[in-house]
Design a protein around this motif. Structure first.
Motif, PDB file in Angstrom:
ATOM      1  N   CYS A 153       0.846  -1.208   0.000  1.00 20.85           N
ATOM      2  CA  CYS A 153       0.000   0.000   0.000  1.00 20.85           C
ATOM      3  C   CYS A 153       0.877   1.252   0.000  1.00 20.85           C
ATOM      4  O   CYS A 153       0.581   2.233  -0.686  1.00 20.85           O
ATOM      5  CB  CYS A 153      -0.942   0.006   1.200  1.00 20.85           C
ATOM      6  N   TYR A 154       1.960   1.211   0.769  1.00 18.14           N
ATOM      7  CA  TYR A 154       2.909   2.323   0.757  1.00 18.14           C
ATOM      8  C   TYR A 154       3.519   2.506  -0.627  1.00 18.14           C
ATOM      9  O   TYR A 154       3.604   3.617  -1.150  1.00 18.14           O
ATOM     10  CB  TYR A 154       4.010   2.101   1.802  1.00 18.14           C
ATOM     11  N   LEU A 155       3.973   1.410  -1.246  1.00 12.76           N
ATOM     12  CA  LEU A 155       4.571   1.490  -2.575  1.00 12.76           C
ATOM     13  C   LEU A 155       3.578   2.046  -3.594  1.00 12.76           C
ATOM     14  O   LEU A 155       3.950   2.853  -4.446  1.00 12.76           O
ATOM     15  CB  LEU A 155       5.074   0.116  -3.029  1.00 12.76           C
ATOM     16  N   ALA A 156       2.333   1.634  -3.507  1.00 14.20           N
ATOM     17  CA  ALA A 156       1.315   2.153  -4.437  1.00 14.20           C
ATOM     18  C   ALA A 156       1.077   3.638  -4.202  1.00 14.20           C
ATOM     19  O   ALA A 156       0.893   4.398  -5.152  1.00 14.20           O
ATOM     20  CB  ALA A 156       0.012   1.379  -4.271  1.00 14.20           C
ATOM     21  N   SER A 157       1.108   4.067  -2.961  1.00 16.40           N
ATOM     22  CA  SER A 157       0.833   5.477  -2.672  1.00 16.40           C
ATOM     23  C   SER A 157       1.956   6.405  -3.124  1.00 16.40           C
ATOM     24  O   SER A 157       1.710   7.571  -3.410  1.00 16.40           O
ATOM     25  CB  SER A 157       0.555   5.676  -1.180  1.00 16.40           C
ATOM     26  N   VAL A 158       3.189   5.901  -3.201  1.00 16.91           N
ATOM     27  CA  VAL A 158       4.301   6.738  -3.667  1.00 16.91           C
ATOM     28  C   VAL A 158       4.703   6.413  -5.106  1.00 16.91           C
ATOM     29  O   VAL A 158       5.670   6.975  -5.618  1.00 16.91           O
ATOM     30  CB  VAL A 158       5.539   6.636  -2.731  1.00 16.91           C
ATOM     31  N   ASN A 159       3.959   5.502  -5.748  1.00 14.75           N
ATOM     32  CA  ASN A 159       4.151   5.151  -7.149  1.00 14.75           C
ATOM     33  C   ASN A 159       5.561   4.628  -7.434  1.00 14.75           C
ATOM     34  O   ASN A 159       6.270   5.117  -8.302  1.00 14.75           O
ATOM     35  CB  ASN A 159       3.820   6.327  -8.064  1.00 14.75           C
ATOM     36  N   VAL A 160       5.963   3.633  -6.647  1.00 21.72           N
ATOM     37  CA  VAL A 160       7.262   2.986  -6.809  1.00 21.72           C
ATOM     38  C   VAL A 160       7.017   1.484  -6.870  1.00 21.72           C
ATOM     39  O   VAL A 160       6.217   0.949  -6.105  1.00 21.72           O
ATOM     40  CB  VAL A 160       8.197   3.317  -5.622  1.00 21.72           C
ATOM     41  N   THR A 161       7.698   0.805  -7.773  1.00 19.40           N
ATOM     42  CA  THR A 161       7.594  -0.647  -7.819  1.00 19.40           C
ATOM     43  C   THR A 161       8.511  -1.270  -6.773  1.00 19.40           C
ATOM     44  O   THR A 161       9.401  -0.603  -6.233  1.00 19.40           O
ATOM     45  CB  THR A 161       7.992  -1.186  -9.213  1.00 19.40           C
TER      46      THR A 161
ATOM     47  N   LEU B 212      -3.573  10.832  -4.587  1.00 24.93           N
ATOM     48  CA  LEU B 212      -4.768  10.444  -5.331  1.00 24.93           C
ATOM     49  C   LEU B 212      -4.447  10.015  -6.756  1.00 24.93           C
ATOM     50  O   LEU B 212      -4.997   9.035  -7.258  1.00 24.93           O
ATOM     51  CB  LEU B 212      -5.783  11.581  -5.331  1.00 24.93           C
ATOM     52  N   TRP B 213      -3.561  10.746  -7.421  1.00 24.19           N
ATOM     53  CA  TRP B 213      -3.204  10.385  -8.781  1.00 24.19           C
ATOM     54  C   TRP B 213      -2.472   9.045  -8.810  1.00 24.19           C
ATOM     55  O   TRP B 213      -2.730   8.211  -9.678  1.00 24.19           O
ATOM     56  CB  TRP B 213      -2.353  11.477  -9.427  1.00 24.19           C
ATOM     57  N   ASN B 214      -1.569   8.812  -7.848  1.00 27.49           N
ATOM     58  CA  ASN B 214      -0.853   7.541  -7.789  1.00 27.49           C
ATOM     59  C   ASN B 214      -1.816   6.373  -7.586  1.00 27.49           C
ATOM     60  O   ASN B 214      -1.680   5.335  -8.221  1.00 27.49           O
ATOM     61  CB  ASN B 214       0.185   7.554  -6.665  1.00 27.49           C
ATOM     62  N   LEU B 215      -2.782   6.544  -6.700  1.00 30.20           N
ATOM     63  CA  LEU B 215      -3.754   5.477  -6.468  1.00 30.20           C
ATOM     64  C   LEU B 215      -4.638   5.261  -7.686  1.00 30.20           C
ATOM     65  O   LEU B 215      -5.028   4.134  -7.989  1.00 30.20           O
ATOM     66  CB  LEU B 215      -4.594   5.772  -5.227  1.00 30.20           C
ATOM     67  N   LYS B 216      -4.950   6.343  -8.393  1.00 26.85           N
ATOM     68  CA  LYS B 216      -5.750   6.207  -9.612  1.00 26.85           C
ATOM     69  C   LYS B 216      -4.969   5.401 -10.647  1.00 26.85           C
ATOM     70  O   LYS B 216      -5.510   4.488 -11.277  1.00 26.85           O
ATOM     71  CB  LYS B 216      -6.112   7.566 -10.184  1.00 26.85           C
ATOM     72  N   VAL B 217      -3.709   5.720 -10.830  1.00 28.11           N
ATOM     73  CA  VAL B 217      -2.882   4.999 -11.798  1.00 28.11           C
ATOM     74  C   VAL B 217      -2.721   3.545 -11.380  1.00 28.11           C
ATOM     75  O   VAL B 217      -2.755   2.636 -12.206  1.00 28.11           O
ATOM     76  CB  VAL B 217      -1.499   5.680 -11.936  1.00 28.11           C
ATOM     77  N   TYR B 218      -2.582   3.305 -10.098  1.00 25.11           N
ATOM     78  CA  TYR B 218      -2.355   1.954  -9.598  1.00 25.11           C
ATOM     79  C   TYR B 218      -3.625   1.099  -9.663  1.00 25.11           C
ATOM     80  O   TYR B 218      -3.567  -0.073 -10.006  1.00 25.11           O
ATOM     81  CB  TYR B 218      -1.859   2.033  -8.150  1.00 25.11           C
ATOM     82  N   CYS B 219      -4.767   1.686  -9.336  1.00 33.41           N
ATOM     83  CA  CYS B 219      -6.011   0.916  -9.201  1.00 33.41           C
ATOM     84  C   CYS B 219      -6.858   0.868 -10.461  1.00 33.41           C
ATOM     85  O   CYS B 219      -7.730   0.010 -10.570  1.00 33.41           O
ATOM     86  CB  CYS B 219      -6.856   1.491  -8.062  1.00 33.41           C
ATOM     87  N   CYS B 220      -6.674   1.794 -11.372  1.00 32.34           N
ATOM     88  CA  CYS B 220      -7.585   1.902 -12.503  1.00 32.34           C
ATOM     89  C   CYS B 220      -6.885   1.613 -13.821  1.00 32.34           C
ATOM     90  O   CYS B 220      -5.783   2.065 -14.068  1.00 32.34           O
ATOM     91  CB  CYS B 220      -8.170   3.305 -12.575  1.00 32.34           C
ATOM     92  N   VAL B 221      -7.582   0.911 -14.662  1.00 31.19           N
ATOM     93  CA  VAL B 221      -7.154   0.723 -16.036  1.00 31.19           C
ATOM     94  C   VAL B 221      -7.866   1.814 -16.835  1.00 31.19           C
ATOM     95  O   VAL B 221      -8.970   2.230 -16.490  1.00 31.19           O
ATOM     96  CB  VAL B 221      -7.536  -0.679 -16.534  1.00 31.19           C
ATOM     97  N   ALA B 222      -7.274   2.257 -17.894  1.00 31.21           N
ATOM     98  CA  ALA B 222      -7.708   3.434 -18.653  1.00 31.21           C
ATOM     99  C   ALA B 222      -9.225   3.649 -18.678  1.00 31.21           C
ATOM    100  O   ALA B 222      -9.719   4.678 -18.251  1.00 31.21           O
ATOM    101  CB  ALA B 222      -7.166   3.358 -20.072  1.00 31.21           C
ATOM    102  N   ARG B 223      -9.986   2.723 -19.170  1.00 31.93           N
ATOM    103  CA  ARG B 223     -11.429   2.947 -19.322  1.00 31.93           C
ATOM    104  C   ARG B 223     -12.255   2.403 -18.169  1.00 31.93           C
ATOM    105  O   ARG B 223     -13.435   2.696 -18.077  1.00 31.93           O
ATOM    106  CB  ARG B 223     -11.896   2.315 -20.624  1.00 31.93           C
ATOM    107  N   VAL B 224     -11.663   1.593 -17.335  1.00 37.40           N
ATOM    108  CA  VAL B 224     -12.402   0.979 -16.239  1.00 37.40           C
ATOM    109  C   VAL B 224     -11.986   1.635 -14.939  1.00 37.40           C
ATOM    110  O   VAL B 224     -11.306   1.044 -14.128  1.00 37.40           O
ATOM    111  CB  VAL B 224     -12.131  -0.540 -16.185  1.00 37.40           C
ATOM    112  N   CYS B 225     -12.398   2.860 -14.740  1.00 39.49           N
ATOM    113  CA  CYS B 225     -12.026   3.607 -13.541  1.00 39.49           C
ATOM    114  C   CYS B 225     -13.297   3.971 -12.780  1.00 39.49           C
ATOM    115  O   CYS B 225     -14.224   4.544 -13.356  1.00 39.49           O
ATOM    116  CB  CYS B 225     -11.257   4.865 -13.928  1.00 39.49           C
TER     117      CYS B 225
END
Length: 120
Positions: free
Chosen positions: A57-65, A94-107
């Motif tokens: 969850c931390y990695l997703a929030s800071v957008n790091v693999t 918020l943007w990092n979580l959006k990128v991590y959780c959502c696929v382009a059209r399925v958000c």
């Protein structure tokens, strides 16, 4: 979902142990010992899975693999960057979580409304 599964097994095992302890002459002590060992293993697994969940969850929030986090100084596009300054791809929580959780059209609409700030 594994944390929930482990919590469920822990609750079921604990309730079985307390039900047995409440009855007189119910089961031999060997079964209770096995149940206690099983409960200790479930607790150990639950702690490990919870730590893994929190770390990712931390990695997703800071957008790091995970790879970028472990080998920052060996990756060609990160070598010249200071790890303390964060990921060059991070654009806020918020943007990092959006990128991590959502696929382009399925958000979900929730993220569309919160992240209406634009971006790629």
């Amino acid at each position: 979902f594994q944390v929930l599964e482990l919590a469920w097994f822990l609750l079921e095992g604990a309730s079985a142990l307390f039900r047995r302890a409440g009855r007189r002459g119910s089961a031999p002590e060997g079964n209770n010992a096995l149940l206690c060992i099983g409960l200790l293993l479930i607790i150990l697994f639950a702690i490990m899975v919870s730590c893994l969940l929190c770390f990712h969850c931390y990695l997703a929030s800071v957008n790091v693999t995970t790879w970028e986090n472990i080998t920052w100084h060996k990756i060609s596009y990160l070598v010249k960057l200071d790890p303390d300054s964060g990921s060059p791809f991070s654009r806020g929580l918020l943007w990092n979580l959006k990128v991590y959780c959502c696929v382009a059209r399925v958000c979900p609409k929730f993220f569309r409304r919160l992240c209406a700030c634009g971006g790629p």
